[in-house]
Design a protein around this motif. Structure first.
Motif, PDB file in Angstrom:
ATOM      1  N   THR A   1      -5.851  -3.073  16.165  1.00  0.00           N
ATOM      2  CA  THR A   1      -6.421  -4.360  15.782  1.00  0.00           C
ATOM      3  C   THR A   1      -7.921  -4.389  16.069  1.00  0.00           C
ATOM      4  OG1 THR A   1      -5.984  -5.329  17.948  1.00  0.00           O
ATOM      5  CG2 THR A   1      -4.232  -5.486  16.296  1.00  0.00           C
ATOM      6  N   ASP A   2      -8.609  -5.331  15.412  1.00  0.00           N
ATOM      7  CA  ASP A   2     -10.055  -5.473  15.621  1.00  0.00           C
ATOM      8  C   ASP A   2     -10.371  -5.840  17.067  1.00  0.00           C
ATOM      9  OD1 ASP A   2     -10.481  -4.866  12.995  1.00  0.00           O
ATOM     10  OD2 ASP A   2     -10.642  -6.957  12.326  1.00  0.00           O
TER      11      ASP A   2
ATOM     12  N   GLN B   1      -6.668   6.201   6.595  1.00  0.00           N
ATOM     13  CA  GLN B   1      -7.491   5.135   6.012  1.00  0.00           C
ATOM     14  C   GLN B   1      -8.724   4.893   6.879  1.00  0.00           C
ATOM     15  OE1 GLN B   1      -5.111   1.622   5.080  1.00  0.00           O
ATOM     16  NE2 GLN B   1      -3.281   2.891   4.843  1.00  0.00           N
TER      17      GLN B   1
ATOM     18  N   THR C   1      -6.452   9.460  11.120  1.00  0.00           N
ATOM     19  CA  THR C   1      -6.145   8.316  10.255  1.00  0.00           C
ATOM     20  C   THR C   1      -6.117   8.746   8.799  1.00  0.00           C
ATOM     21  OG1 THR C   1      -6.909   6.142   9.528  1.00  0.00           O
ATOM     22  CG2 THR C   1      -8.599   7.713  10.161  1.00  0.00           C
TER      23      THR C   1
ATOM     24  N   GLU D   1     -11.569   3.828   6.174  1.00  0.00           N
ATOM     25  CA  GLU D   1     -12.335   2.625   5.851  1.00  0.00           C
ATOM     26  C   GLU D   1     -11.861   1.415   6.635  1.00  0.00           C
ATOM     27  OE1 GLU D   1      -8.892   3.079   3.037  1.00  0.00           O
ATOM     28  OE2 GLU D   1     -10.525   4.367   3.752  1.00  0.00           O
ATOM     29  N   ASP D   2     -10.627   1.467   7.195  1.00  0.00           N
ATOM     30  CA  ASP D   2     -10.114   0.351   7.987  1.00  0.00           C
ATOM     31  C   ASP D   2     -10.579   0.394   9.432  1.00  0.00           C
ATOM     32  OD1 ASP D   2      -8.839  -0.552   5.754  1.00  0.00           O
ATOM     33  OD2 ASP D   2      -6.856   0.184   6.307  1.00  0.00           O
TER      34      ASP D   2
ATOM     35  N   HIS E   1      -6.111   3.610  12.297  1.00  0.00           N
ATOM     36  CA  HIS E   1      -6.498   2.429  11.526  1.00  0.00           C
ATOM     37  C   HIS E   1      -5.588   1.236  11.786  1.00  0.00           C
ATOM     38  CE1 HIS E   1      -3.503   4.565   9.037  1.00  0.00           C
ATOM     39  NE2 HIS E   1      -3.135   3.365   8.665  1.00  0.00           N
ATOM     40  N   GLN E   2      -4.442   1.473  12.469  1.00  0.00           N
ATOM     41  CA  GLN E   2      -3.526   0.374  12.775  1.00  0.00           C
ATOM     42  C   GLN E   2      -3.977  -0.457  13.975  1.00  0.00           C
ATOM     43  OE1 GLN E   2      -0.975  -0.414  10.987  1.00  0.00           O
ATOM     44  NE2 GLN E   2      -0.071   1.370   9.987  1.00  0.00           N
TER      45      GLN E   2
END
Length: 565
Positions: free
Chosen positions: A134-135, A160, A158, A162-163, A131-132
């Protein structure tokens, strides 16, 4: 050779060794057996429950060289399995996405995915803390993840999920890991202690498992620390000192002091805990957990699987649950939860914690509003009878009626103690006695008119000609006047005079409502709306109970039935 911590030494190497994640292990093994291996996986869940471990085991199963095809359980002895276990496999690359999260790193990964594996069947990337990323980096990976080469598999772990962008999640198989159950962690710790030659009592193991909070890795790390502290024998006292846990007997003593309404004892026990070096926020968290377990014991019983604690603490929370009702325990838990959340940003943490514990003592003395309103007044069922207006007093004022001494009102705490000791009929009988006392209606009107004479002569004249109605907590007077005239006549000073005179004549606190109306009986109040809804509200038993208990008055009435018409 350097020491290897227990979490690494006893890391599972086969699907069957992983505890608490049978739903994931079984699905992956069936997928391998049916040759339905996906090109992308997302493993999500709490920390320390086996996400990266299962990713490694899956990589070993896919590249195991014991057979010429992927196997359901890796052998663990071939070159490929050994290299993956030791983290030096050429074709299985683990990347810490927390530090390699940029678009440049993902572009390098995408470029490397074009080439076939050096030796094994699959080239596998394990992205930890995915989740870390970047987009922009996820967007660079999107095309490769959607149509990867047949020899490439991505595994993302992960905490998270949802990220992670939905475009990535929709192209992967998502496995949600469960927090490991308390009993399973205790069993794993007991087996490891036996292999290590450590003597650990059940209370110490239970405390380690509880401190792990569903994470096997966290529990093993604390166990490592405890072994370094006290050697080959683990006791509950040592473990409690290492993790900073407050003895459950102290928490039980505090709640016993709460049950005894002893604020002093509660503060003394808290002072002892703080003096020993405990952090107020940590103490509040321990208290919240203890109260939660007490609620579960009250609701589901001390033997319920909802209680993931040791046998000794089960007995303690069971004793606490017997002392309080479910409603009391729920209120205690709500108060402590709010106190715990406030301590994180308050300056004087100890003072706020003391206030929170004192609330536990005082909240037991309060009556629920439902119980208070359910006790309808004795005269609620009797309709009020109109009373003719008395004759206007002569020029020489009559002798003033003797003022009745106002009955002493005990405090709500005293009423609550009397109710609990003598039963619910005590307070009701008191209300009935008060309702049946009072001066005659003509004395009420005479007293009111006498007070108004000379100060508010016009208002006194209208009241003399009006229709009087005496009820339990109010006096209604209907006069022939318009709304504008009422506003002019019934000033705030006149209203105070009328209320004081009527209350003095009746010997109890009442409100006088002066309403105006024509011959057909339509009324307009002196202060506030004068609709039929106000009359219905004033006659409602619950509203009258509120007026009697709290000295309330009706200011505004919103009639929803009228709105719907």
């Amino acid at each position: 050779m350097s020491y290897q911590v227990l979490a690494r030494k006893y890391r599972p190497q086969r699907f069957s060794d992983v505890i608490g994640q049978e739903h994931v292990s079984r699905t992956l093994q069936n997928a391998i057996a049916q040759q339905r291996v996906a090109h992308g996986y997302i493993f999500s869940g709490h920390r320390g429950i086996g996400k990266t471990t299962i990713a490694r085991i899956l990589a070993m199963a896919l590249n195991c060289r014991s057979k010429d095809h992927p196997v359901e359980e890796p052998c663990g002895v071939c070159d490929s399995c050994v290299e993956i276990r030791e983290g030096r496999a050429v074709d299985v690359i683990e990347i810490d996405a927390a530090t390699n999260r940029g678009i440049d790193e993902i572009r390098e990964l995408r470029e490397a995915a074009r080439y076939r594996p050096a030796r094994d069947r699959y080239k596998i990337w394990i992205l930890d803390e995915a989740h870390q990323i970047t987009d922009a980096a996820f967007n660079a990976l999107l095309k490769t993840l959607e149509e990867p080469p047949g020899h490439v598999i991505f595994m993302m772990a992960t905490t998270q999920p949802e990220d992670i962008p939905q475009t990535i999640r929709s192209r992967c198989q998502h496995f949600s890991f469960h927090a490991v159950r308390f009993d399973e962690i205790v069993g794993q710790l007991r087996a490891i202690a036996r292999q290590e030659g450590i003597k650990a009592d059940d209370s110490a193991l239970a405390m380690l498992a509880e401190a792990g909070d569903g994470s096997v890795r966290d529990a093993l790390s604390i166990m490592d620390q405890a072994i370094a502290c006290c050697g080959t024998k683990l006791t509950a006292e040592v473990v409690r000192g290492l993790i900073g846990a407050i003895p459950s007997e102290t928490l039980e003593e505090i709640l016993e002091a709460v049950a005894a309404n002893s604020s002093e004892q509660v503060l003394r026990l808290l002072d002892k805990v703080i003096t020993e070096g405990q952090n107020p926020a940590h103490f509040a968290r321990q208290m919240v957990r203890f109260l939660r377990n007490a609620v579960m014991a009250k609701v589901a019983g001390a033997d319920s699987p909802l209680l993931q604690i040791s046998g000794d603490e089960r007995a303690r929370v069971a004793r606490v649950a017997e002392r309080f009702s479910e409603e009391d325990l729920t209120r205690f838990l709500q108060i402590l939860l709010r106190t715990h959340s406030e301590l994180s940003y308050k300056q004087e943490q100890r003072f706020h914690l003391e206030l929170g514990l004192l609330k536990l003592v005082h909240v037991q003395r309060l009556l629920p509003i439902e119980e208070l309103l359910s006790q309808a007044p004795a005269s609620a069922g009797r309709p009020a009878t109109p009373i003719a207006a008395p004759p206007r007093p002569a020029a020489t004022p009559p002798q003033q009626p003797a003022r009745m001494p106002e009955p002493a009102r005990p405090s709500p705490f005293e009423q609550d103690r009397a109710r609990k000791s003598a039963g619910p009929k005590t307070e009701m009988s008191t209300s009935v006695a008060v309702a049946e006392r009072g001066a005659p209606a003509d004395d009420v009107a005479s007293r009111v008119l006498q007070e108004l004479e000379g100060k508010h002569g016009m208002l006194a004249h209208h009241l003399e000609q009006g229709e009087w109605k005496v009820e339990e907590a109010e006096v209604m007077v209907r006069i022939a006047a318009s709304s504008k005239m009422l506003e002019m006549l019934v000033t705030p000073e006149a209203r105070r005079t009328i209320n004081a005179a009527a209350s003095e004549a009746l010997g109890r606190q009442v409100k006088v409502h002066v309403v105006g109306g024509a011959a057909n009986g339509n009324s307009a109040p002196a202060a506030g709306p004068s609709r039929p809804g106000r009359t219905r509200a004033s006659e409602d038993p619950v509203v009258r109970r509120m007026q009697e208990k709290f000295g309330a008055e009706i200011r505004t009435v919103i009639d929803h039935k009228e709105k719907q018409r």
